[in-house]
Design an enzyme around this catalytic site. Sequence first.
Site, short mmCIF file in Angstrom:
data_model
loop_
_atom_site.label_atom_id
_atom_site.label_comp_id
_atom_site.label_asym_id
_atom_site.label_seq_id
_atom_site.Cartn_x
_atom_site.Cartn_y
_atom_site.Cartn_z
CE LYS A 13 -2.11 -0.83 3.96
NZ LYS A 13 -1.38 -2.03 4.43
NE ARG A 88 -3.81 -0.43 10.59
CZ ARG A 88 -2.76 0.14 10.01
NH1 ARG A 88 -2.84 1.34 9.51
NH2 ARG A 88 -1.62 -0.51 9.90
NE ARG A 128 7.85 -2.09 6.08
CZ ARG A 128 6.56 -1.81 6.28
NH1 ARG A 128 5.77 -1.53 5.25
NH2 ARG A 128 6.04 -1.84 7.49
NE ARG A 161 6.75 0.43 10.19
CZ ARG A 161 5.52 0.47 9.70
NH1 ARG A 161 5.28 1.02 8.53
NH2 ARG A 161 4.52 -0.08 10.37
NE ARG A 172 2.65 -3.90 11.89
CZ ARG A 172 3.71 -3.86 11.07
NH1 ARG A 172 4.83 -4.50 11.38
NH2 ARG A 172 3.65 -3.19 9.95
P1 AMP Z 1 1.35 1.32 9.37
O1 AMP Z 1 2.50 2.23 9.09
O2 AMP Z 1 0.12 1.65 8.58
O3 AMP Z 1 1.73 -0.14 9.27
O4 AMP Z 1 0.96 1.56 10.91
C1 AMP Z 1 1.85 1.30 11.97
C2 AMP Z 1 1.10 1.25 13.29
O5 AMP Z 1 0.47 2.51 13.54
C3 AMP Z 1 -0.03 0.24 13.34
O6 AMP Z 1 0.42 -1.06 13.69
C4 AMP Z 1 -0.93 0.84 14.42
O7 AMP Z 1 -0.41 0.62 15.71
C5 AMP Z 1 -0.81 2.32 14.13
N1 AMP Z 1 -1.83 2.80 13.16
C6 AMP Z 1 -1.62 3.31 11.91
N2 AMP Z 1 -2.78 3.66 11.33
C7 AMP Z 1 -3.76 3.38 12.24
C8 AMP Z 1 -5.17 3.51 12.23
N3 AMP Z 1 -5.84 3.98 11.16
N4 AMP Z 1 -5.85 3.12 13.34
C9 AMP Z 1 -5.21 2.64 14.43
N5 AMP Z 1 -3.88 2.47 14.50
C10 AMP Z 1 -3.15 2.85 13.41
#
Ligand code: AMP
Length: 223
Positions: A13, A88, A128, A161, A172
């Site tokens: 994404k 989400r 990654r 990360r 996750r």
């Molecule tokens: P991502 O970079 O999208 O993989 O997000 C990393 C982390 O940020 C996730 O595992 C969540 O802990 C938090 N996070 C990101 N976007 C959201 C969202 N829309 N709702 C809740 N937690 C989020």
Amino acid sequence: MRLVFLGPPGAGKGTVAALLDDRLRVMHLSSGDMLREAVRRGDPLGQEANQYMKAGTLVPDQLVTGLVLRHLEGVEPRESFVLDGFPRTVEQAQASDEALAGRGQAPIDRAINFEIAPKTVVERLVGRRICQRCGIIYHVTRIPPRRASFCDRCGGPLKARTDDKPETILKRLAVYHEQTEPLLAFYRAQGKLRVLSGEYPIQEQYETLMDLLKKEQLVSDAG
Ligand code: AMP
């Protein structure tokens, strides 16, 4: 054109959204990037969010929704964007639909679900690497930098990360299935859901998405 990118972590994404931003000037809005920035700044929201992010669980709706909607406030009413990692939960989706409508903003046109097998997710996320300076995403074997550990574009250092560890990745993925998958039905009911395979190399994923968007007349054939 306003898109939402759905799908488990590691489905491509963020990388496809960055290409859309780069090539078509479709603004890339990533809730994960916004949260990581809040953590870096050390502000109270970041400090609270960080415990959830480290555990691989979702940051509570009111924190994330407030943060993302504040970013959307600065967006022109018809400006194109892609929301990556947000919404989400169904609650987040409802809140953003209402906020866009309430501000006379164009609605979400399509939600694209990036489908991918859990095995591929683990392989991708473990390899990654992110540029600490400009944010470009690499992978040790799929998208390797020319010089190991340094960004091709800006020379910045590349790092994994902290939540890309196998045990956090599995958490996750479980959270995705439990809390985010119900969103598919939400967008399907609105007639907006489209599916894209996340299994292919990024360039192929991007081209398949372009074909889909052209067919649906969201992008012109020249685009
Ligand atoms: P991502 O970079 O999208 O993989 O997000 C990393 C982390 O940020 C996730 O595992 C969540 O802990 C938090 N996070 C990101 N976007 C959201 C969202 N829309 N709702 C809740 N937690 C989020």
